[in-house]
Design a protein around this motif. Structure first.
Motif, mmCIF file in Angstrom:
data_model
loop_
_atom_site.group_PDB
_atom_site.id
_atom_site.type_symbol
_atom_site.label_atom_id
_atom_site.label_comp_id
_atom_site.label_asym_id
_atom_site.label_seq_id
_atom_site.Cartn_x
_atom_site.Cartn_y
_atom_site.Cartn_z
ATOM 1 N N LEU A 256 0.830 -1.212 0.000
ATOM 2 C CA LEU A 256 0.000 0.000 0.000
ATOM 3 C C LEU A 256 0.861 1.258 0.000
ATOM 4 N N GLN A 257 1.930 1.259 0.839
ATOM 5 C CA GLN A 257 2.835 2.409 0.853
ATOM 6 C C GLN A 257 3.504 2.601 -0.499
ATOM 7 N N LEU A 258 3.873 1.485 -1.133
ATOM 8 C CA LEU A 258 4.501 1.565 -2.445
ATOM 9 C C LEU A 258 3.521 2.120 -3.480
ATOM 10 N N ASN A 259 2.271 1.698 -3.412
ATOM 11 C CA ASN A 259 1.262 2.220 -4.345
ATOM 12 C C ASN A 259 1.059 3.725 -4.159
ATOM 13 N N GLU A 260 1.037 4.142 -2.871
ATOM 14 C CA GLU A 260 0.896 5.574 -2.612
ATOM 15 C C GLU A 260 2.086 6.356 -3.162
ATOM 16 N N LYS A 261 3.288 5.799 -3.000
ATOM 17 C CA LYS A 261 4.479 6.469 -3.527
ATOM 18 C C LYS A 261 4.428 6.548 -5.053
ATOM 19 N N ILE A 262 3.969 5.445 -5.695
ATOM 20 C CA ILE A 262 3.850 5.451 -7.158
ATOM 21 C C ILE A 262 2.823 6.493 -7.606
ATOM 22 N N ASP A 263 1.695 6.612 -6.838
ATOM 23 C CA ASP A 263 0.681 7.618 -7.181
ATOM 24 C C ASP A 263 1.263 9.029 -7.085
ATOM 25 N N ASP A 264 2.043 9.291 -6.009
ATOM 26 C CA ASP A 264 2.652 10.620 -5.867
ATOM 27 C C ASP A 264 3.609 10.910 -7.017
ATOM 28 N N GLU A 265 4.456 9.926 -7.361
ATOM 29 C CA GLU A 265 5.391 10.114 -8.465
ATOM 30 C C GLU A 265 4.648 10.356 -9.780
#
Length: 641
Positions: A256-265
């Protein structure tokens, strides 16, 4: 259940049929009927194989019915007879029914033989079998089987050397017969021998009962271990499941944290691309404006003066023009960097065998090294001839080259190094073996060379820490000894056993028979190999085992030193020991291993040893004298299951 076990004694172990007097009892105590016994023989009839335990035996021609079952089987056979045969007619090969019993002749007689009997022996008393109960007739037949077949007298004398019973007349003939293999036969009473053997049997029965209790206790421990092992497995299984659930939960959180980081990027990239697009649109508008000016300047209706002025103006704006038209390069790459914890967890779950629990088979004997002690260096290299461990786990080591006895405490500290010349008053005694009279806390040491070849030593608290209580002087070289029921048995280089009491009184001398292979060695090798023998006692059955480094068999003798068993060696060894269960352990120098007879490897030494290895077994520990590069030491191994 006890009755079922008793009934199984009278059944063939191969076909479960009832045994008869023609059945055979194998040395492993398994009985087979006559047809099944013939099936156990190999094609060449050189040996037979037990159908129950698969043990192989060579001297099958001498097997007989079990003496434990012979009386009952004989009684069953007589009880099954519908009629009894005349003994005189049977001797002539004629079958006739017996009608009378002669008390003096101890024979069953038919009518015809009875008439002749009365004419010749009219004073003999006879009975009519029809007037006797059947049980009385069977009892008479059983008694006849136990009497001397030649003189019809009771067997009262016993020969210890061949193990046979005789009547008085037959014993006299046996003792005076020059063709008999028995030499210097001593008359023994059957009753006294039965009483003596009954006492020994009672002791053996007590030990077997103790052994049975030990086995039950061991079984109980195994069951307790299995119960605990089962509960531990259940706990470990739940722990593993919780660990996996924890891994999965953390993986979900990291995902989930990785998905959020990908969304921000992704949002940042979209904004950057939007800015670049708007900037490019502005550049395109500027380019369109410049192109329009070029087109207008180069029109045909322009005068030369206007064209010249326009070109000069454009030249002044050229640097600005180049800057505006310089394209912006877009070299952007999206890198997805997963956490190490996440990657390793996924790899281990998918591709690796994760060992959360290692399970060993219960009862599979293995040993591991527990400790090691080094012997102090001396001017002469040490030669360890024997090792002994007492109930305090103090270790006693005989050094033949330095003529000393070294005592180690349980922690490996040296208590003393006792020099034998303190008590022998000369420096010729070389110790070869050591044992103990545990009830008296006395060490007994035998030796080669010198005059005082048997020493009885008692520990004391001050220097030199041992005092001499008894000694025995002889010119014979003693090479090995063992203790049983406060009697010391000592082996000399003539392969004779000398027995001594706990007070060092010499009792008897026995000659070990059947060592022909050693006697055939030439004189040079014989002088060497006769020193490389060992005798050890079996604590369970009270038998004595003999071994020589170059003799192919391990031989078992009873306390009268009559051979009762032998086993082929599959490995070459010198010293050996038996534990309280009668299991034999030894060190194989060629393979550098500690082994369990006949051929099971327990552990291998880390380095190749230079000399013969001495071994002592105490409880669940193995004490081994080792030698490498001239340095001697003691390694201690312990069982684990």
């Amino acid at each position: 259940m006890a009755s079922n076990r008793l009934e199984s004694l009278y059944q063939c172990v191969a076909c479960d049929n009832e045994l008869s007097r023609q059945s055979k009892c194998l040395p492993c105590l398994h009985s087979v009927c006559q047809p099944c016994f013939l099936n156990t023989l190999n094609e060449a009839e050189t040996h037979c194989t037990c159908p129950k335990c698969h043990a192989q035996f060579v001297d099958w021609k001498y097997f007989e019915v079990s003496p434990i079952l012979e009386k009952e089987l004989m009684q069953q056979e007589f009880a099954s007879l519908s009629e009894f045969q005349c003994n005189w007619c049977s001797a002539d090969g004629i079958s006739s029914v017996a009608k009378f019993w002669c008390k003096q002749c101890r024979k069953f007689l038919c009518d015809h033989c009875m008439r002749n009997h009365k004419r010749l022996l009219d004073t003999h008393i006879s009975k009519d079998l029809d007037e006797m109960r059947r049980s009385e007739v069977i009892a008479l037949m059983m008694k006849m089987q136990n009497d001397c077949p030649l003189h019809q007298k009771e067997l009262k004398m016993y020969c210890m050397q061949c193990g046979n019973c005789f009547c008085n007349e037959c014993f006299t003939m046996h003792a005076n017969n020059p063709m008999t293999p028995c030499i210097n036969v001593t008359p023994l009473s059957v009753c006294k021998e039965i009483a003596k053997r009954s006492k020994q049997f009672s002791n053996l029965k007590c030990k077997m009962g103790s052994f049975k209790d030990d086995v039950k206790a061991s079984t109980e421990k195994v069951l307790q271990f299995l119960s605990k092992f089962k509960s531990d497995c259940a706990i470990k299984r739940s722990q593993i499941w919780l660990q996996y659930e924890s891994v999965v939960d953390k993986a979900k959180q990291d995902a989930l944290q990785l998905n959020e980081k990908i969304d921000d990027e992704m949002q940042e990239m979209f904004a950057k691309c939007d800015r670049m697009t708007r900037q490019n649109d502005e550049i395109l508008q500027e380019i369109s404006t410049w192109l329009l000016n070029f087109d207008h300047l180069l029109s045909k209706d322009r005068q030369d003066v206007e064209l010249l002025r326009g070109i000069r103006m454009l030249e002044k704006q050229c640097p600005v023009f180049r800057h505006v038209l310089q394209p912006t390069e877009m070299n952007y790459e999206m890198l997805l960097e997963f956490p190490d914890y996440w990657c390793k967890t996924i790899d281990s779950l998918q591709y690796e065998d994760v060992g959360f629990l290692t399970v060993e088979k219960v009862g599979n004997r293995k040993i591991t090294k527990e400790n090691r002690f080094d012997l102090p260096e001396t001017r002469e290299n040490r030669y360890i001839s024997s090792i002994y461990v007492n109930e305090k786990e103090h270790i006693f080591v005989c050094d033949q080259n330095n003529k000393s006895l070294i005592e180690f405490k349980k922690n490996g500290e040296i208590r003393t190094e006792f020099q034998f010349f303190y008590v022998t008053k000369d420096n010729s005694f070389q110790p070869s073996d050591i044992c103990s009279i545990s009830t008296e806390s006395i060490l007994v040491v035998c030796g080669c060379y010198g005059n005082k070849n048997l020493l009885f030593l008692k520990e004391k608290n001050n220097f030199p820490f041992f005092r001499l209580t008894h000694f025995y002087e002889t010119k014979t070289n003693f090479v090995s000894l063992c203790e049983q029921n406060e009697t010391i048995f000592v082996l000399d280089t003539n392969f004779q056993i000398n027995s001594f009491s706990k007070n060092c009184t010499k009792l008897e001398i026995f000659q070990l028979e059947g060592l022909n292979d050693l006697n055939r060695l030439n004189s040079f090798y014989y002088r060497i190999y006769k020193f490389l023998s060992r005798i050890r006692v079996d604590p369970l059955c009270e038998n004595i085992w003999f071994s020589n480094l170059f003799y192919p068999e391990l031989i078992c003798f009873d306390l009268n030193f009559l051979k009762i068993n032998s086993m082929k060696k599959k490995r070459k060894f010198y010293d050996f020991q038996l534990n309280k269960l009668g299991q034999i352990f030894f060190c194989d120098l060629n393979e550098n291993e500690i082994c369990w007879f006949p051929n099971q490897k327990l552990v291998q030494f880390e380095e190749k040893q230079d000399d013969f290895l001495q071994i002592f077994v105490y409880e669940e520990k193995y004490f081994v004298c080792i030698k490498k590069n001239g340095r001697s030491g003691i390694e201690i191994f312990k069982n684990f299951y």
